[in-house]
Enzyme design. Structure first.
Site, PDB file in Angstrom:
ATOM      1  CB  SER A   7      71.389  11.837  50.742  1.00  0.00           C
ATOM      2  OG  SER A   7      72.458  11.423  49.928  1.00  0.00           O
ATOM      3  CG  HIS A  32      71.349   8.214  53.330  1.00  0.00           C
ATOM      4  ND1 HIS A  32      70.885   6.983  53.765  1.00  0.00           N
ATOM      5  CD2 HIS A  32      71.569   8.073  52.001  1.00  0.00           C
ATOM      6  CE1 HIS A  32      70.830   6.151  52.739  1.00  0.00           C
ATOM      7  NE2 HIS A  32      71.244   6.788  51.658  1.00  0.00           N
ATOM      8  CG  ASP A  34      73.749   7.845  49.176  1.00  0.00           C
ATOM      9  OD1 ASP A  34      73.148   6.799  49.447  1.00  0.00           O
ATOM     10  OD2 ASP A  34      73.186   8.955  49.086  1.00  0.00           O
ATOM     11  CG  MET A  36      77.421   5.527  44.989  1.00  0.00           C
ATOM     12  SD  MET A  36      76.870   6.806  43.854  1.00  0.00           S
ATOM     13  CE  MET A  36      75.264   7.175  44.552  1.00  0.00           C
ATOM     14  CG  HIS A  65      72.511   3.301  50.660  1.00  0.00           C
ATOM     15  ND1 HIS A  65      71.772   4.057  49.764  1.00  0.00           N
ATOM     16  CD2 HIS A  65      72.393   2.011  50.250  1.00  0.00           C
ATOM     17  CE1 HIS A  65      71.244   3.243  48.855  1.00  0.00           C
ATOM     18  NE2 HIS A  65      71.611   2.007  49.122  1.00  0.00           N
ATOM     19  CG  MET A  67      73.998   2.169  46.668  1.00  0.00           C
ATOM     20  SD  MET A  67      73.540   3.824  46.128  1.00  0.00           S
ATOM     21  CE  MET A  67      74.368   4.776  47.389  1.00  0.00           C
ATOM     22  CG  MET A 136      67.253   1.349  46.752  1.00  0.00           C
ATOM     23  SD  MET A 136      68.034   2.736  47.604  1.00  0.00           S
ATOM     24  CE  MET A 136      68.154   3.957  46.292  1.00  0.00           C
ATOM     25  CG  ASP A 174      68.029   6.379  49.456  1.00  0.00           C
ATOM     26  OD1 ASP A 174      67.931   7.564  49.096  1.00  0.00           O
ATOM     27  OD2 ASP A 174      69.118   5.754  49.509  1.00  0.00           O
TER      28      ASP A 174
HETATM   29  C1  DX5 Z   1      70.740   7.196  45.240  1.00  0.00           C
HETATM   30  C2  DX5 Z   1      71.127   7.397  46.678  1.00  0.00           C
HETATM   31  C3  DX5 Z   1      70.221   8.326  47.393  1.00  0.00           C
HETATM   32  C4  DX5 Z   1      70.267   9.740  46.856  1.00  0.00           C
HETATM   33  C5  DX5 Z   1      68.990  10.436  47.180  1.00  0.00           C
HETATM   34  O1  DX5 Z   1      71.644   6.327  44.659  1.00  0.00           O
HETATM   35  O2  DX5 Z   1      71.095   6.164  47.371  1.00  0.00           O
HETATM   36  O3  DX5 Z   1      70.475   8.312  48.790  1.00  0.00           O
HETATM   37  O4  DX5 Z   1      71.335  10.494  47.354  1.00  0.00           O
HETATM   38  O5  DX5 Z   1      68.977  11.671  46.544  1.00  0.00           O
HETATM   39  P1  DX5 Z   1      67.626  12.409  46.180  1.00  0.00           P
HETATM   40  O6  DX5 Z   1      66.886  12.674  47.463  1.00  0.00           O
HETATM   41  O7  DX5 Z   1      68.077  13.628  45.476  1.00  0.00           O
HETATM   42  O8  DX5 Z   1      66.818  11.488  45.294  1.00  0.00           O
HETATM   43 ZN    ZN Z   2      71.140   6.229  49.624  1.00  0.00          ZN
END
Ligand code: DX5
Ligand code: ZN
Length: 218
Positions: A7, A32, A34, A36, A65, A67, A136, A174
């Site tokens: 990620s 990956h 992320d 947000m 991903h 969010m 998750m 994840d």
């Molecule tokens: C959390 C993200 C994850 C995160 C995982 O909101 O969706 O993808 O980056 O990070 P680690 O592996 O550090 O938990």
């Molecule tokens: Zn993620």
């Protein structure tokens, strides 16, 4: 065989080229990404520009991903920037079916993501439409959190549900994944494991990916 999806959230953006190249050298085939929005989760991350820069330089699968509230709005910008897979949260929209079709119409694999506190039965209406489920194992919003152990029993139920669904969606997990728990995921049928801090917060991302692969098989 489980695939490791490092990620980017945990990467050092000053050294993004080095960090990503190292993870790929270690055997990562999926990155990956992320996304947000500061609403669906209390954090902000990056936009499509980061993905676009990477897409033209490295040959891996880009796993976006979302969010975000209103995922419908985000599909086109990330598909344009080069996403291969796009997942969004079942909790974020009343129109999951429409968003799935929009993602697939853009030629991407469509995934449905689900938070630790949401009943798996909420996936019933959408499971036949998706290519994968992103389960998750932490509450989304931040990297570096601890793996929530009830994910393991949820996985067993989800695995059965996916086997019965039309496209037999694969399962990606994840959050909080490292060498200490990745084997538990593989034996429960997980095909993709997201790993942020256990790859990019390590001094050598290539070695970190390799040790995750070894731990998964071990
Ligand atoms: C959390 C993200 C994850 C995160 C995982 O909101 O969706 O993808 O980056 O990070 P680690 O592996 O550090 O938990
Ligand atoms: Zn993620």
């Amino acid at each position: 065989m489980i695939r490791i999806a490092p990620s980017l959230l945990a990467a050092d953006f000053w050294n993004l080229n080095q960090q990503v190249s190292s993870a790929i050298e270690g055997g990562a085939e999926v990155l990956h990404v992320d996304i947000m929005d500061g609403n669906f989760v209390p954090n902000l991350s990056m936009g499509p520009g980061v993905l676009r820069s990477l897409k033209s330089r490295v040959n891996v699968t880009f796993d976006v991903h979302l969010m975000v509230d209103d995922p419908d709005f985000f599909v086109d910008p990330f598909a344009d920037a080069g996403a291969d897979w796009i997942s969004f949260h079942i909790e974020a929209t009343a129109h999951a079916h429409r968003v799935c079709h929009k993602i697939r119409d853009r030629g991407c694999k469509a995934g449905i993501a689900i938070n630790p506190g949401t009943a798996l039965t909420s996936l019933n209406g959408i499971l036949d439409e998706v290519d994968f489920v992103l389960l998750m194992s932490v509450n989304p919003g931040f990297g570096g959190q601890s793996f929530i152990s009830s994910t393991l029993s949820r996985l067993e139920v989800l695995h059965d549900m996916c086997q019965k669904a039309d496209r037999k969606p694969f399962i990606e997990v994840d959050g909080g994944i490292g060498a200490q728990n990745i084997r538990e995921l593989r034996v429960r049928g997980v095909q993709v494991a997201v790993a942020g801090s256990s790859v990019f917060s390590q001094p050598d991302p290539a070695a970190a990916v390799q040790s995750l692969i070894r731990a998964a098989e071990g």
